[in-house]
Design an enzyme around this catalytic site. Structure first.
Site, PDB file in Angstrom:
ATOM      1  N   LYS A 255      -2.144   1.253  13.165  1.00 38.40           N
ATOM      2  CA  LYS A 255      -2.029   2.219  14.269  1.00 38.40           C
ATOM      3  C   LYS A 255      -3.275   2.284  15.150  1.00 38.40           C
ATOM      4  CE  LYS A 255       1.344   5.124  12.000  1.00 38.40           C
ATOM      5  NZ  LYS A 255       1.890   6.449  11.790  1.00 38.40           N
TER       6      LYS A 255
ATOM      7  N   VAL B  69      -3.168   8.203  10.132  1.00 35.52           N
ATOM      8  CA  VAL B  69      -2.267   9.258  10.605  1.00 35.52           C
ATOM      9  C   VAL B  69      -2.977  10.620  10.714  1.00 35.52           C
ATOM     10  CG1 VAL B  69      -1.290  10.049   8.383  1.00 35.52           C
ATOM     11  CG2 VAL B  69       0.146  10.023  10.418  1.00 35.52           C
TER      12      VAL B  69
ATOM     13  N   TYR C  20       7.562  10.069   2.965  1.00 32.40           N
ATOM     14  CA  TYR C  20       8.966  10.479   2.862  1.00 32.40           C
ATOM     15  C   TYR C  20       9.763   9.578   1.918  1.00 32.40           C
ATOM     16  CZ  TYR C  20       9.622   6.720   6.271  1.00 32.40           C
ATOM     17  OH  TYR C  20       9.618   5.504   6.920  1.00 32.40           O
TER      18      TYR C  20
HETATM   19  P1  ATR Z   1      -7.016   3.182   6.647  1.00 32.51           P
HETATM   20  O1  ATR Z   1      -7.933   3.698   5.565  1.00 32.51           O
HETATM   21  O2  ATR Z   1      -7.186   1.716   6.927  1.00 32.51           O
HETATM   22  O3  ATR Z   1      -6.972   4.036   7.860  1.00 32.51           O
HETATM   23  P2  ATR Z   1      -4.607   4.358   5.889  1.00 32.51           P
HETATM   24  O4  ATR Z   1      -3.512   3.842   5.036  1.00 32.51           O
HETATM   25  O5  ATR Z   1      -4.310   4.885   7.222  1.00 32.51           O
HETATM   26  O6  ATR Z   1      -5.611   3.193   5.978  1.00 32.51           O
HETATM   27  O7  ATR Z   1      -5.416   5.474   5.088  1.00 32.51           O
HETATM   28  C1  ATR Z   1      -5.396   5.515   3.743  1.00 32.51           C
HETATM   29  C2  ATR Z   1      -5.910   6.879   3.312  1.00 32.51           C
HETATM   30  O8  ATR Z   1      -5.560   7.052   1.937  1.00 32.51           O
HETATM   31  C3  ATR Z   1      -7.423   6.999   3.393  1.00 32.51           C
HETATM   32  O9  ATR Z   1      -7.769   8.322   3.629  1.00 32.51           O
HETATM   33  C4  ATR Z   1      -7.834   6.563   1.967  1.00 32.51           C
HETATM   34  O10 ATR Z   1      -9.064   7.032   1.530  1.00 32.51           O
HETATM   35  P3  ATR Z   1     -10.382   6.128   1.715  1.00 32.51           P
HETATM   36  O11 ATR Z   1     -10.813   6.346   3.101  1.00 32.51           O
HETATM   37  O12 ATR Z   1     -11.324   6.640   0.692  1.00 32.51           O
HETATM   38  O13 ATR Z   1      -9.953   4.703   1.434  1.00 32.51           O
HETATM   39  C5  ATR Z   1      -6.749   7.237   1.176  1.00 32.51           C
HETATM   40  N1  ATR Z   1      -6.593   6.647  -0.156  1.00 32.51           N
HETATM   41  C6  ATR Z   1      -6.049   5.450  -0.462  1.00 32.51           C
HETATM   42  N2  ATR Z   1      -6.058   5.270  -1.815  1.00 32.51           N
HETATM   43  C7  ATR Z   1      -6.638   6.382  -2.355  1.00 32.51           C
HETATM   44  C8  ATR Z   1      -6.919   6.822  -3.675  1.00 32.51           C
HETATM   45  N3  ATR Z   1      -6.601   6.064  -4.743  1.00 32.51           N
HETATM   46  N4  ATR Z   1      -7.494   8.030  -3.863  1.00 32.51           N
HETATM   47  C9  ATR Z   1      -7.807   8.808  -2.795  1.00 32.51           C
HETATM   48  N5  ATR Z   1      -7.559   8.466  -1.506  1.00 32.51           N
HETATM   49  C10 ATR Z   1      -6.979   7.271  -1.284  1.00 32.51           C
END
Ligand code: ATR
Length: 265
Positions: A65, A129, A211
């Protein structure tokens, strides 16, 4: 036949083809909507396909995005504010990037069911998002927005753009009227978000942007504690309807049958 797409990675969970193909049929539009899993390196070529009218329009989902923005000619105000594009199409000679997630989220919260005006909100996550959720909450007129993210740098970056948010260290607790999960934890059925159990108080409203699956472990736990919960289905439907309106200038029908049809997946 006109072609539409959703691009993302992963994409198994996406119901976008199902809802748009349903509306094409209902509105007698000669078009097809598919999904395509891409890598970062494919984005430029993908935009070329829109420019060459091989694809009429597309929805963009996780994790593209923000990454798609550098290939877009003109951003709508919403896309600019959120720095996030989920709807792409051609207008004249320009590739347009729009954001319908803000409206989708805002419309998913019916004030007669859950009124977040003047309430304190905790957002979990600072990914693609999250800015749309922050902007939707501002439209509602919430009192305070607190954001907590595993990687603190990302939430600090978010605060540079939205100075009004408060930052909470990951794993710490705060008293909030509503907790919104915007992380990707929960997309896999076995995913469990590690949260301090003192967050789960019965008078707190829990919302998950996810969802599919219908009930993440986050919502399951909240429900078990007697909390009111909502998943991301209405946000998904409302953002899809707004994309449909952008592309076809028709506001598609959203009713109980559509919701049932989507839930039977
Ligand atoms: P992006 O990080 O590239 O923007 P996203 O899918 O839009 O990708 O965002 C994923 C979100 O889920 C992020 O807030 C991520 O946290 P980090 O910034 O620390 O990576 C969160 N997330 C993913 N896996 C996680 C986990 N196991 N525990 C906590 N937060 C997680």
């Amino acid at each position: 036949m006109k072609k539409y797409l959703v691009i993302g990675n992963p994409l198994e969970h996406s119901l976008s083809p199902k809802i748009h193909n349903f509306w094409f049929k209902q509105n007698k539009i000669n078009a097809i909507y598919n999904k395509e899993t891409l890598e970062d390196a494919d984005l430029e070529n993908f935009i070329k396909m829109i420019r060459n009218k091989k694809i009429e329009g597309a929805n963009i989902t996780v994790p593209f995005k923000e990454k798609i923005i550098k290939f877009i000619d003109i951003l709508s105000d919403e896309a600019k504010d959120a720095n996030s594009v989920n709807t792409v199409y051609m207008s004249g000679n320009n590739i347009m990037g729009h954001n319908t997630d803000i409206a989708g989220f805002y419309l998913s919260l019916k004030p007669e069911t859950i009124n977040l005006k003047d309430k304190n909100i905790l957002i979990l996550g600072a990914g693609g998002v999250t800015p749309s959720i922050i902007l939707g909450l501002r439209m509602i007129g919430v009192k305070k927005i607190i954001v907590s993210n595993r990687t603190k740098d990302k939430v600090l970056k978010l605060k540079e753009r939205f100075s009004f948010i408060e930052v909470l260290n990951w794993g710490e607790t705060v008293k909030a009227n509503a907790i919104i999960n915007t992380t990707s934890v929960g997309l896999k059925k076995t995913d469990k978000i590690q949260l301090n159990s003192s967050l789960f108080t019965p008078d707190t409203f829990f919302y998950d942007v996810i969802y599919n699956p219908k009930e993440t472990n986050f919502l399951k736990k909240a429900k078990n504690e007697g909390c009111m919960v909502q998943n991301g289905l209405m946000m998904f439907i409302n953002q899809a309807a707004a994309s449909f309106k952008t592309w076809h200038n028709i506001m598609p029908n959203v009713d109980k049958n559509l919701i049932k049809f989507l839930q039977n997946d």
